[in-house]
Scaffold this motif. Structure first.
Motif: not given
Length: 315
Positions: A212-230
């Motif tokens: 989960l921490s890695q997914a948040i870090e990747i989303n912060r770098e590349v952007g996108g819908d973080l809620a969908s990732v969650m």
């Protein structure tokens, strides 16, 4: 059994001497506060002799072992088990339990029983820490899916990741709420959220939380819908939890059988010793008997290790 009054008196004197020696060893140093500035003794303070003696013992142990205790009784181990006691307090409680068990064994059966019961203090403390740690890790793992759904809802409402974690820390029970509150507090002093989350994942032995921490870090770098990732991470976590539950259910029978096989010889030996002490006394009165006991203990240890490896499934 001790029936002679002189032996009982001797045991009482030995215990009294032990307590006096402990009190002398753990006696606190004199305070540097002048006598005119000290608070007068009241009925409440004079009545709390036991609490003051315990505080003195804790301070003495802390001076000798230091505040940074490592191992099974260290601050990290106790924190992972959810125990609020400091390492010094936990060690003092363990030593007091060992002394009490040793006194009971000495009065009932003699020196050998006293040594065996005294060893139960540290062994029981280690077992307690491991049991509470495993319970806390399992609870953290089970609460992860609900925490992800809470984060996803807060993110869809327009909150940031830090605010979402703060809301989840208030809503979630322990241990998830405690760990999220620690992440929020560390982020307030400038530490990145992903670093704190990765550390919590390693401490709680939860790979899903590290992902989960890695997914948040990747989303912060590349952007996108973080809620969908969650949502995707929550779905993956639920599927993994379902598989883990099936594996635990299939391995439960083997674990229960292992517990019975390991505990049965000890219960049988205790029952025979209580019902017919002379029958078991033949083992402790000859060197051959002690060799047989040692051989049996070694074989029990090997068998216990072998069974534990058979029923432990890594996934």
């Amino acid at each position: 059994m001790l029936h002679d009054p002189s032996l009982l008196a001797g045991v009482a004197l030995i215990l009294l001497a032990t307590l006096l020696a402990l009190f002398t060893t753990f006696k606190s140093r004199r305070s540097g506060i002048h006598i005119s500035r000290r608070r007068p003794k009241t009925a409440a303070t004079s009545a709390s002799v036991v609490s003051r003696l315990g505080a003195t013992a804790v301070a003495a142990v802390e001076r000798r072992v230091g505040k940074k205790v490592s191992g099974p009784f260290g601050r990290d181990a106790l924190g992972g088990a959810g125990l609020k006691s400091s390492p010094s307090e936990f060690i003092v409680i363990m030593l007091a339990a060992s002394i009490g068990l040793a006194a009971v064994g000495l009065v009932l059966q003699g020196p050998m029983a006293a040594l065996l019961l005294a060893a139960m203090g540290p062994l029981g403390a280690i077992a307690l820490v491991k049991f509470k740690t495993s319970r806390r890790l399992a609870a953290f793992d089970n609460q992860l899916s609900d925490m992800l759904m809470s984060l996803s809802g807060s993110l869809r409402a327009g909150h940031g990741i830090a605010q979402s974690m703060h809301s989840a820390s208030v809503e979630m029970p322990a241990p998830m709420g405690e760990e999220l509150a620690r992440i929020v507090n560390e982020s307030r002093v400038g530490r990145p959220v992903t670093d704190s989350m990765a550390e919590v994942g390693r401490r709680m032995q939860c790979e899903d939380f590290e992902w989960l921490s890695q997914a948040i870090e990747i989303n912060r770098e590349v952007g996108g819908d973080l809620a969908s990732v969650m949502d995707h991470v929550a779905e993956t976590v639920r599927e993994r939890a379902q598989i883990k539950g099936q594996v635990r259910a299939l391995a439960a029978e083997g674990k229960f059988s292992a517990y019975i096989l390991i505990a049965l010889p000890f219960f049988v030996a205790l029952f025979i010793n209580l019902s017919n002490p002379g029958y078991m006394g033949a083992l402790t009165k000859s060197p051959l008997g002690w060799i047989m006991i040692a051989t049996g203990m070694i074989m029990m240890a090997i068998g216990s290790f072998w069974i534990s490896r058979m029923v432990k499934i890594k996934f």
